[in-house]
Design an enzyme around this catalytic site. Structure first.
Site, mmCIF file in Angstrom:
data_model
loop_
_atom_site.group_PDB
_atom_site.id
_atom_site.type_symbol
_atom_site.label_atom_id
_atom_site.label_comp_id
_atom_site.label_asym_id
_atom_site.label_seq_id
_atom_site.Cartn_x
_atom_site.Cartn_y
_atom_site.Cartn_z
ATOM 1 N N ASP A 156 0.832 -1.210 0.000
ATOM 2 C CA ASP A 156 0.000 0.000 0.000
ATOM 3 C C ASP A 156 0.867 1.261 0.000
ATOM 4 O O ASP A 156 0.523 2.268 -0.621
ATOM 5 C CB ASP A 156 -0.938 -0.007 1.220
ATOM 6 N N HIS A 212 -5.475 -3.650 5.560
ATOM 7 C CA HIS A 212 -5.107 -3.940 4.176
ATOM 8 C C HIS A 212 -6.286 -4.539 3.417
ATOM 9 O O HIS A 212 -6.277 -5.700 3.038
ATOM 10 C CB HIS A 212 -3.886 -4.882 4.132
HETATM 11 N N1 LIG Z 1 -0.283 -8.450 1.930
HETATM 12 C C1 LIG Z 1 -0.380 -8.064 0.680
HETATM 13 O O1 LIG Z 1 -0.227 -6.879 0.357
HETATM 14 C C2 LIG Z 1 -0.611 -9.081 -0.409
HETATM 15 C C3 LIG Z 1 -0.324 -8.759 -1.741
HETATM 16 C C4 LIG Z 1 -0.521 -9.709 -2.724
HETATM 17 C C5 LIG Z 1 -1.022 -10.973 -2.391
HETATM 18 N N2 LIG Z 1 -1.284 -11.257 -1.097
HETATM 19 C C6 LIG Z 1 -1.769 -12.594 -0.691
HETATM 20 O O2 LIG Z 1 -0.666 -13.501 -0.699
HETATM 21 C C7 LIG Z 1 -1.176 -14.854 -0.850
HETATM 22 C C8 LIG Z 1 -0.369 -15.606 -1.897
HETATM 23 O O3 LIG Z 1 -0.551 -15.037 -3.171
HETATM 24 P P1 LIG Z 1 0.188 -15.669 -4.450
HETATM 25 O O4 LIG Z 1 -0.192 -14.836 -5.605
HETATM 26 O O5 LIG Z 1 1.600 -15.921 -4.162
HETATM 27 O O6 LIG Z 1 -0.578 -17.079 -4.561
HETATM 28 P P2 LIG Z 1 -0.064 -18.418 -5.280
HETATM 29 O O7 LIG Z 1 -1.244 -19.321 -5.374
HETATM 30 O O8 LIG Z 1 0.669 -18.091 -6.523
HETATM 31 O O9 LIG Z 1 0.994 -19.019 -4.254
HETATM 32 C C9 LIG Z 1 0.622 -19.461 -2.989
HETATM 33 C C10 LIG Z 1 1.566 -20.558 -2.581
HETATM 34 O O10 LIG Z 1 1.163 -21.018 -1.295
HETATM 35 C C11 LIG Z 1 1.360 -22.412 -1.271
HETATM 36 N N3 LIG Z 1 0.600 -23.035 -0.200
HETATM 37 C C12 LIG Z 1 -0.706 -23.368 -0.157
HETATM 38 N N4 LIG Z 1 -0.991 -23.978 0.995
HETATM 39 C C13 LIG Z 1 0.164 -24.022 1.700
HETATM 40 C C14 LIG Z 1 0.518 -24.541 2.969
HETATM 41 N N5 LIG Z 1 -0.384 -25.134 3.748
HETATM 42 N N6 LIG Z 1 1.794 -24.418 3.363
HETATM 43 C C15 LIG Z 1 2.716 -23.822 2.571
HETATM 44 N N7 LIG Z 1 2.440 -23.323 1.362
HETATM 45 C C16 LIG Z 1 1.182 -23.431 0.932
HETATM 46 C C17 LIG Z 1 0.924 -22.878 -2.656
HETATM 47 O O11 LIG Z 1 1.420 -24.184 -2.953
HETATM 48 C C18 LIG Z 1 1.526 -21.786 -3.521
HETATM 49 O O12 LIG Z 1 2.835 -22.132 -3.949
HETATM 50 C C19 LIG Z 1 -2.651 -14.679 -1.192
HETATM 51 O O13 LIG Z 1 -3.423 -14.905 -0.029
HETATM 52 C C20 LIG Z 1 -2.768 -13.234 -1.619
HETATM 53 O O14 LIG Z 1 -4.056 -12.704 -1.431
HETATM 54 C C21 LIG Z 1 -1.095 -10.340 -0.111
HETATM 55 O O1 LIG Z 2 -5.580 -7.524 -4.024
HETATM 56 C C1 LIG Z 2 -5.259 -8.623 -3.565
HETATM 57 O O2 LIG Z 2 -6.068 -9.528 -3.365
HETATM 58 C C2 LIG Z 2 -3.803 -8.896 -3.271
HETATM 59 C C3 LIG Z 2 -3.160 -7.879 -2.394
HETATM 60 O O3 LIG Z 2 -3.789 -7.755 -1.168
HETATM 61 C C4 LIG Z 2 -2.986 -6.543 -3.062
HETATM 62 O O4 LIG Z 2 -3.235 -5.520 -2.422
HETATM 63 O O5 LIG Z 2 -2.547 -6.517 -4.232
#
Ligand SMILES: NC(=O)c1ccc[n+]([C@@H]2O[C@H](COP(=O)([O-])OP(=O)(O)OC[C@H]3O[C@@H](n4cnc5c(N)ncnc54)[C@H](O)[C@@H]3O)[C@@H](O)[C@H]2O)c1
Ligand SMILES: O=C(O)C[C@H](O)C(=O)O
Length: 319
Positions: free
Chosen positions: A150, A177
């Site tokens: 953010d 967030h």
């Molecule tokens: N905080 C933020 O600003 C922010 C930003 C972007 C995404 N996110 C969040 O981050 C998370 C991951 O996003 P992504 O795009 O990398 O998803 P993705 O599906 O590409 O990757 C997620 C990974 O987690 C693994 N996984 C699933 N269950 C698991 C477990 N029990 N133990 C270990 N690993 C496990 C999967 O195998 C996969 O490799 C999502 O929840 C998304 O919403 C948060």
């Molecule tokens: O938007 C989402 O679901 C992923 C992450 O929290 C973001 O802000 O990009």
């Protein structure tokens, strides 16, 4: 020894985040944990000529080894959004994943800094905290929700309007967030925006995640910008705790009393980091009239999100 464990390391965020952490010279050991593919990701990254020794761990039975001795645990494990979903729609799947990983951390590295990326962050951070409490190892100075994306977005979008250098543009973004809980403090900037510019900027910062989700059209949410933001946050933690640098500040979602008067015990605020994690959590800034309204909306939604995380851990303990 500075060991960083990435849980969910084979994912869309996990892989580029692990790459950026491998490039950080302060990291001496990088433990990559996932339920799939970490041996390959680790082998690939291990050829990079930087100090970190990289090891892949796969499946629950290897979680303990991935976590033992970790200084920082970063958690991007879990499912991302598809168009039309809110972050809260991810709760049913991600809450269980985060609870399981937090249990591993509480058992194997209770003193580590835990940086939670998995959504919905407003609820997953209370989940980690409640699990640590159950194990008698909770320290609010050491558990963080990563809201750095953010901050990164706000600087980018604001500098597009002001024309100021993006690298030196710093916009505090506090609250939580997701959508209305994301509260950019535009009044802290010297630039004066028109009401229309201000409203458009607030909207874009609050819904920047949706912009990426829509553009990816079913293929997930922000991964590369999140990896950048996650690496920036871990780097700040290491600068403060390993190099003992003074004045390292990031906005992050923590258990804090800064908004306790309004009934929430978790809030993202400007945090000065130190050797033990949170050194100083800055109080709420002075709000403009417009920000007062945004704050009230953020608080109302945060209360529900936080309680949902707390209840989830309490319910699963009662089973
Ligand atoms: N905080 C933020 O600003 C922010 C930003 C972007 C995404 N996110 C969040 O981050 C998370 C991951 O996003 P992504 O795009 O990398 O998803 P993705 O599906 O590409 O990757 C997620 C990974 O987690 C693994 N996984 C699933 N269950 C698991 C477990 N029990 N133990 C270990 N690993 C496990 C999967 O195998 C996969 O490799 C999502 O929840 C998304 O919403 C948060
Ligand atoms: O938007 C989402 O679901 C992923 C992450 O929290 C973001 O802000 O990009």
């Amino acid at each position: 020894m500075v060991k960083v464990a990435v849980l969910g390391a084979a994912g869309g965020i996990g892989q580029p985040l692990s790459l950026l952490l491998k490039a950080n010279p302060l990291v001496t050991e990088l433990a990559l944990f996932d339920i799939v593919n970490t041996p390959g990701v680790a082998a690939d990254l291990s050829h990079i000529n930087t100090p970190a020794k990289v090891t892949g761990y796969i499946g629950d039975e290897q979680l303990g080894d991935a976590l033992k001795g970790a200084h920082v645990v970063v958690i991007p494990a879990g499912v991302p959004r598809k168009p039309g979903m809110t972050r809260d729609d991810l709760f049913n799947i991600n809450a269980g994943i985060v609870k399981n990983l937090a249990t591993g951390a509480a058992k194997h590295c209770p003193k580590a800094f835990v940086a939670v990326i998995s959504n919905p962050v407003n609820s997953t951070v209370p989940i980690v905290a409640e699990v640590f409490k159950q194990h008698g190892v909770f320290d609010p100075k050491r558990i963080f929700g990563v809201t750095t994306l953010d901050i990164v977005r706000a600087a980018t979008f604001v500098s597009e309007i002001t024309g100021a250098d993006v690298a030196s543009t710093n916009v505090p973004v506090i609250g939580g967030h997701s959508g209305a809980t994301i509260l950019p403090i535009l009044s802290s900037l010297s630039h004066s925006f028109t009401d229309a510019q201000r409203d458009a900027l607030v909207q874009r910062i609050q819904y920047g995640g949706d912009e990426v989700v829509k553009a990816k059209n079913g293929a997930g949410s922000a991964t590369l910008s999140m990896a950048y933001a996650g690496a920036r946050f871990v780097s700040a933690l290491l600068d403060a705790s390993v190099l003992k640098k003074a004045g390292v500040k990031e906005c992050t979602y923590i258990k804090t009393d800064v908004a306790a008067a309004d009934g929430v015990e978790y809030f993202s605020t400007v945090v000065e980091l130190g050797v033990d994690g949170v050194a100083v959590a800055h109080p709420l800034p002075s709000f403009s009239e417009h920000e007062k309204k945004l704050y009230a909306a953020a608080i109302a939604e945060l209360k529900v999100n936080i309680q949902k995380g707390i209840d989830f851990v309490a319910k699963s303990a009662a089973l």
